[in-house]
Design a protein around this motif. Structure first.
Motif, short mmCIF file in Angstrom:
data_model
loop_
_atom_site.label_atom_id
_atom_site.label_comp_id
_atom_site.label_asym_id
_atom_site.label_seq_id
_atom_site.Cartn_x
_atom_site.Cartn_y
_atom_site.Cartn_z
N SER A 40 38.86 38.18 35.86
CA SER A 40 40.10 38.35 36.37
C SER A 40 40.64 37.01 36.79
CB SER A 40 39.92 39.17 37.68
OG SER A 40 39.09 38.49 38.67
N ASN A 41 41.85 37.09 37.36
CA ASN A 41 42.68 35.80 38.09
C ASN A 41 41.88 35.39 38.91
OD1 ASN A 41 44.88 36.06 36.03
ND2 ASN A 41 46.04 37.37 37.71
N MET A 42 40.76 35.92 39.39
CA MET A 42 40.15 35.26 40.75
C MET A 42 39.37 33.88 39.84
SD MET A 42 38.16 38.09 43.04
CE MET A 42 37.70 39.10 41.51
N LYS A 43 38.93 34.06 38.67
CA LYS A 43 38.32 32.90 38.02
C LYS A 43 39.34 31.44 38.40
CE LYS A 43 36.71 30.90 33.86
NZ LYS A 43 36.62 31.08 32.21
N TYR A 44 40.75 31.78 38.30
CA TYR A 44 41.65 30.74 38.53
C TYR A 44 41.57 30.26 39.91
CZ TYR A 44 42.43 32.12 33.64
OH TYR A 44 42.34 32.36 32.31
N LEU A 45 41.44 31.26 40.87
CA LEU A 45 41.63 31.06 42.32
C LEU A 45 40.21 30.25 42.82
CD1 LEU A 45 43.20 34.23 43.47
CD2 LEU A 45 44.31 32.15 43.24
#
Length: 633
Positions: free
Chosen positions: A482-487
């Protein structure tokens, strides 16, 4: 008076049937004396000639005296005469002003005023007909498709140019479609009529017609987009499923309304009433204020009065994004002072949505922290709290572009509240917003702390570690996909993957170490037959016990499941094979071999491969199966 107006006053166009060039022009001295007889003579002569021309064309199109004029549209029947009609009205207005300043014959002024009223009645009829007949051609979508008003080239000057062919209304290129061409003609006609009526002092009548027709179009457009005015009580009583559908309709509606409906109406209104800024402002505000208030007031109503729901935050974020992304357009379309209340309503909704997201996120964190459920995940699998929280956060991460704005004044947890080994709060460019990254890291940490507490409820410590491995692996997988990887970054993922392996190793050690340790450290060492028999019996018993207990466990992730089974097999099967090969012959002379040697090395691998699917094994079936296989060796 502009140069062009002066030219029209003193040099009538060639189209007139006769000229006033042979009038007795007053001398320069006479012009300087307002009471001079030559100037009065000129004024009377000019009024006579203007009245003659105006009477001819205005009375021809008087709907009260002509059946033809009553049922026919001037602008559609004869565009040449439409130009002449507008010009005669403008000339009549100029002559009336000129004659009034000279105190000319009041009878002539009265006649001119009567003609002016008839002309205005005709133009009112034409204005209404053009607006009504061309509803399809003047729909906001068609009008807003123009990049600017520059593409709409019909103006008053078109009606003052008699040099071109009769049907040459504008200089549009061949690429303009027929629909656009009709729309341009209608817009040009409306503007010409509006300017004529406003300059003649009849702007109020023109504006009234425009407001009635175009306001109905705006209101109808809002209704067709599925947006209705709802009371606070009505919203509060709605089930979430019903309200969710309303919000979806609104999200689609606000996109179309801003881009097409309000933008198109602004372009049309600005064009038609280009002659008066004050009229443009008041007219546009009047036709849009009700529809815009309903549209932009809906989110505020939802945030204040809707029931709580886990999904609400995402719809709230959708509504916030819908307004925030279009805020420059909203400011531009409603830039007038008269529409400031609409801008204010949109901004109020934006603020309320922002506050609602902050509250809902805080409530979510509090709910996780207060979770006191003692229910255990079957087979030490993935807990429902883990699934709910990570699904929530993975969806929330999709809004990472706007969350920094929403949470700007909502302080993140202090860095000291996070273990340094857990999350590195570096200012790396990999993190679009360190504050938001920290917020996500904190929420996951809150979850993991709750899972640590739940793991303690397992009576078997090995199951506690398997539970932690399962759940942390699920958390990491959700972050990775998910976008959490980039966060959170790759370091976060790598650190927690390491923790998953550590939990898995702790599970192996506690669940299988007795089985592994039951085999002598040196499986090839010489020993007595009795010791060999005892060793086989002890191994059989411990393996059966471990298998029955661990066969109830679940590892949903296939990679983690395979990794654990391979690791156990590597530590167990190899040493057992060595012991089996060396010492099986020692007990081969026993008449009843089956109770002593129940498992061949290959059997162990087969049994281990069946683990972690949640299938409960039975000791009898396991023993009988192994015995049956041994008989055939």
């Amino acid at each position: 008076m502009p140069y062009k107006g002066m030219r029209s006053l003193f040099f009538p166009p060639k189209a007139s049937s006769s000229s006033i060039s042979n009038f007795p022009w007053p001398s320069r001295t006479g012009l300087q004396n307002p009471n001079s007889t030559p100037r009065r003579l000129f004024s009377d002569a000019f009024m006579d000639r203007t009245l003659e021309i105006a009477d001819s064309i205005i009375m021809k199109w008087n709907p009260d005296t002509s059946t033809f004029a009553k049922v026919t549209s001037l602008f559609y029947e004869n565009r040449r005469e439409a130009k002449e009609f507008i010009k005669s009205v403008n000339d009549l207005q100029k002559a009336m002003h000129f004659s009034a300043s000279e105190n000319s014959n009041s009878d002539k002024l009265g006649r001119a005023q009567n003609l002016m009223q008839i002309a205005m009645k005709r133009l009112q009829k034409e204005f209404y007909q053009i607006l009504s007949i061309n509803r399809a051609h003047l729909d906001p979508e068609s009008v807003s498709a123009r990049s600017s008003l520059a593409s709409t080239r019909t103006s008053t000057s078109d009606y003052e140019d008699d040099d071109g062919p009769e049907d040459e209304i504008r200089t549009a290129g061949d690429s303009i479609s027929e629909v656009e061409d009709v729309s341009d003609v209608a817009m040009g006609d409306l503007r010409t009529i509006a300017e004529c009526m406003i300059s003649s002092g009849y702007g109020k009548e023109c504006v009234k017609i425009y407001k009635v027709i175009r306001k109905s179009i705006v209101d109808e457009g809002i209704y067709k987009l599925g947006v209705e005015k709802l009371s606070s009580a009505h919203v509060h009583k709605m089930d979430w499923e019903v309200l969710d559908l309303r919000i979806k309709n609104w999200l689609n509606a606000v996109r179309i309304a801003v881009k097409t409906l309000f933008n198109g109406e602004r372009i049309l209104c600005d064009h038609v009433f280009a002659a008066s800024e004050s009229i443009r402002e008041s007219v546009y505000a009047e036709i849009t204020k009700e529809g815009a208030s309903i549209l932009f007031g809906f989110p505020e109503n939802v945030t204040r009065n809707s029931k709580k729901s886990p999904e609400k935050i995402f719809r709230t974020l959708d509504m916030y994004t819908a307004i925030a992304d279009r805020w420059p357009e909203i400011e531009n379309i409603f830039s007038l002072e008269s529409t400031s209340n609409i801008r204010s309503q949109a901004l109020t909704s934006l603020i309320k949505l922002r506050e609602s997201v902050q509250t809902e996120l805080s409530d979510f964190e509090s709910a996780v922290q207060k979770d006191s459920s003692k229910s255990l995940a079957a087979g030490a699998g993935i807990h429902v709290l883990t699934i709910d929280v990570m699904n929530y956060l993975s969806l929330l991460a999709d809004y990472s572009n706007i969350l920094p704005d929403i949470l700007a004044d909502s302080p993140p947890p202090a860095k000291s509240s996070l273990p340094e080994s857990y999350f590195d709060t570096s200012d790396s460019e990999d993190f679009p917003s360190p504050a938001i990254s920290l917020r996500f890291a904190w929420l996951i940490l809150v979850l993991l702390c709750k899972l640590d507490g739940k793991a303690k409820h397992y009576k078997d410590v090995s199951l506690s570690y398997l539970f932690l491995a399962n759940n942390l692996n699920y958390v990491v997988a959700k972050v990775r996909t998910s976008n959490m990887k980039y966060l959170l970054g790759d370091d976060w993922v790598n650190k927690h993957e390491t923790k998953v392996r550590q939990f898995a190793l702790s599970y192996e050690r506690l669940a299988w170490s007795q089985v592994i340790d039951s085999i002598p450290e040196d499986p090839t060492a010489v020993t007595t037959p009795e010791e060999v028999k005892d060793c086989f019996k002890r191994f059989n018993s411990l393996f059966e016990q471990a298998y029955k207990k661990q066969s109830m466990c679940i590892v949903l992730d296939s990679k983690l499941r395979d990794d654990i089974k391979v690791s156990i097999a590597r530590k167990l099967v190899g040493v057992y094979r060595q012991f089996y090969i060396v010492h099986r012959a020692t007990v081969a002379r026993e008449r009843n071999l089956e109770p002593v040697v129940r498992f061949a090395p290959e059997d162990l691998g087969n049994y281990l491969s069946d683990l972690f699917f949640g299938t409960v094994g039975s000791g009898s079936s396991l023993s009988s199966s192994a015995s049956s296989q041994l008989r055939h060796r």
